[in-house]
Design an enzyme around this catalytic site. Structure first.
Site, PDB file in Angstrom:
ATOM      1  N   ARG A 172       0.841  -1.206   0.000  1.00 42.37           N
ATOM      2  CA  ARG A 172       0.000   0.000   0.000  1.00 42.37           C
ATOM      3  C   ARG A 172       0.872   1.251   0.000  1.00 42.37           C
ATOM      4  O   ARG A 172       1.925   1.278   0.634  1.00 42.37           O
ATOM      5  CB  ARG A 172      -0.902  -0.007   1.230  1.00 42.37           C
ATOM      6  CG  ARG A 172      -1.822   1.195   1.326  1.00 42.37           C
ATOM      7  CD  ARG A 172      -2.828   1.028   2.443  1.00 42.37           C
ATOM      8  NE  ARG A 172      -2.221   1.089   3.763  1.00 42.37           N
ATOM      9  CZ  ARG A 172      -2.888   0.851   4.901  1.00 42.37           C
ATOM     10  NH1 ARG A 172      -4.156   0.489   4.849  1.00 42.37           N
ATOM     11  NH2 ARG A 172      -2.288   0.932   6.065  1.00 42.37           N
ATOM     12  N   ASP A 249      -8.305   5.697  14.687  1.00 45.07           N
ATOM     13  CA  ASP A 249      -7.032   5.152  14.201  1.00 45.07           C
ATOM     14  C   ASP A 249      -7.097   4.810  12.723  1.00 45.07           C
ATOM     15  O   ASP A 249      -6.072   4.446  12.130  1.00 45.07           O
ATOM     16  CB  ASP A 249      -6.632   3.912  15.013  1.00 45.07           C
ATOM     17  CG  ASP A 249      -7.687   2.823  14.983  1.00 45.07           C
ATOM     18  OD1 ASP A 249      -8.794   3.060  15.506  1.00 45.07           O
ATOM     19  OD2 ASP A 249      -7.429   1.734  14.439  1.00 45.07           O
ATOM     20  N   ASP A 259      -7.410   2.580   5.501  1.00 40.82           N
ATOM     21  CA  ASP A 259      -7.718   1.322   6.191  1.00 40.82           C
ATOM     22  C   ASP A 259      -9.095   0.770   5.823  1.00 40.82           C
ATOM     23  O   ASP A 259     -10.068   0.897   6.565  1.00 40.82           O
ATOM     24  CB  ASP A 259      -7.591   1.495   7.700  1.00 40.82           C
ATOM     25  CG  ASP A 259      -6.168   1.228   8.170  1.00 40.82           C
ATOM     26  OD1 ASP A 259      -5.326   0.898   7.323  1.00 40.82           O
ATOM     27  OD2 ASP A 259      -5.906   1.346   9.376  1.00 40.82           O
TER      28      ASP A 259
END
Length: 493
Positions: A172, A249, A259
């Site tokens: 990523r 987060d 994410d």
């Protein structure tokens, strides 16, 4: 040497050096060639496979200066603070400087156990890796800020999730993996940690504030992140994207989609849609995303409370609200063909007329009431008033209920001085012909798990150009069958 490791400029308790667990007998599943070219990444496939599978001792990688590390951060998960977070299944390999001078983090997801894995195995599976690979390119193609995915590797190793599944790793990329949760952690550690982190992000990502006092830097940073986050979520809402796990987060300081877990693009429009079966209270429902974005920005503001007064924090959070409302309306006016699509990847600007807010609100209410297919409705608006209008009306359970709205839209088009041809061109330029529906992603995953990667390659390339007509994918440009709609996914997705 193109690879570097600037994150190590921070105090050592922000990270722990951690080599990935190599994946044995691996092979590449997918390579994002468009991104590879953009990066100027000269690694050959053999070296790229070694990098993606964690084989960092490979001769072609040994001289690159890679210093893999796991980052420490914390965050609020489903509204509750968790002090035990960090990179539990991924490592930051290093940073690559592209020919244009832009620096990119290379992060290996599914790299194995780290100090922050808690009881997890630190691995990823092919299913979730493909879903993130596809989602990042789908959002990128739609112009939504997002992390990118360069490559996937897999092997015959199996990982236990709900069932045994093939292990995979995902490479990523993003300019930084720093999250809101980094600031939540630093604020609870010490003034030294807090000051070091703020100084680091200003120097590398917000250089406009360099040379100013810490107070001014904190204000500039918070205000910028609030606005970037507001613009991101306004864009999610416009394209019908549901993130699924908007924990702090999982929020990037750059305002990028970050994410991917149980995400979903709309099939039928549902204001209260929840795509994560673990989210039993609907905390991260589609309708809640703007409020959760504000909640997370408030957490960041609190983490910067040593620098900023409550009034200063409040003003930054007010800027989030103002920016969200401005951009959300502008995005929808673009989708309705009433404003020019943004050039390249800039945010849209729209001249708002009296009645525009009601026009947008009304169509959402009716789409929700009739469960209208989100992407097809806006794409087929171009057929309003043409011989293909029946195909638009076929999407509506009660077409007559939309009659007044269609009349208002056509009146607004006339007031804007747009010809039918120009308006139709705007609609096609602003609304994709294809969207990454959950059932399509699952078809691609099913094929890949059988060793057929052709659908993954085809869809990756198509999703990078979603506004083209794509006649080769015509069967996916019809309403899905009831059994294909609104798949609910788990966090392991």
């Amino acid at each position: 040497m193109p690879f570097q490791s600037r994150f190590t400029q921070l105090p050592s308790d922000f990270y722990q050096f951690n080599a990935p667990e190599p994946m044995q007998d691996a092979h590449l599943v997918a390579v994002n060639e468009a991104l590879r070219t953009q990066l100027g990444l000269t690694l050959k496939d053999e070296a790229l496979l070694a990098l993606t599978s964690g084989q960092l001792t490979h001769p072609q990688l040994a001289e690159l200066g890679l210093r893999p590390l796991a980052q420490k951060y914390t965050g609020h998960q489903f509204g509750y603070y968790n002090p035990h977070l960090g990179d539990g299944r991924g490592v930051l390999l290093g940073e690559w400087q592209a020919p244009d001078g832009k620096v990119w983090d290379l992060h290996l997801k599914g790299a194995g156990r780290t100090r922050f894995s808690r009881n997890g195995d630190g691995r990823a599976v092919l299913r979730s890796s493909i879903r993130e690979f596809l989602a990042s390119e789908a959002l990128y193609g739609l112009g939504v800020p997002t992390t990118r995915a360069l490559a996937i590797a897999t092997s015959d190793e199996m990982v236990q999730r709900e069932i045994l599944e093939p292990r995979a790793t995902l490479l990523r990329l993003t300019p930084t993996h720093i999250r809101f949760g980094h600031f939540e952690w630093a604020a609870r550690q010490s003034a030294t940690a807090r000051d070091a982190l703020l100084g680091y992000v200003i120097d590398h990502y917000f250089p406009e504030a360099q040379g100013q006092s810490l107070k001014h830097q904190a204000w500039y940073f918070l205000h910028s992140v609030c606005q970037r986050t507001a613009r991101l979520i306004a864009h999610w809402q416009a394209v019908g994207f549901n993130h699924g796990v908007m924990n702090s987060d999982n929020m990037s300081i750059l305002g990028e989609t970050f994410d991917f877990g149980p995400y979903a693009f709309f099939d039928d429009f549902q204001i209260g849609f929840v795509c994560n079966h673990s989210d039993t209270d609907g905390r991260y429902a589609y309708s809640e995303q703007p409020l959760i974005g504000h909640f997370n920005c408030a957490l960041l503001a609190d983490a910067l409370g040593a620098y900023l007064s409550e009034d200063e924090q409040k003003k930054a959070l007010e800027s989030y609200v103002d920016e969200y409302n401005r951009v959300a309306l502008a995005q929808m006016l673009v989708k309705l063909g009433l404003a020019e699509p943004p050039k390249e990847r800039n945010q849209p600007e729209a001249e708002v007329q009296k009645g525009d807010r009601a026009l947008v609100a009304d169509v959402f209410i009716m789409m929700d009431q009739q469960r209208v297919d989100h992407s097809l409705f806006f794409r087929r608006l171009a057929w309003l008033g043409t011989e293909r209008e029946p195909e638009l009306m076929a999407l509506l359970a009660e077409p007559d209920a939309f009659a007044d709205w269609f009349e208002s839209l056509q009146q607004r088009i006339s007031e804007a001085g747009l010809s039918q041809t120009d308006w139709q061109a705007r609609i096609r330029a602003a609304n994709p012909s294809i969207v990454l529906r959950s059932y399509i992603a699952q078809e691609i995953i099913d094929a890949a798990e059988k060793g057929d990667y052709a659908p993954l390659t085809q869809w990756t390339q198509a999703l990078q150009r979603p506004f083209d007509d794509h006649p080769e994918l015509a069967e996916y440009q019809q309403p899905p069958k009831p059994a294909q709609k609104s798949m609910v996914l788990s966090c392991s997705s």
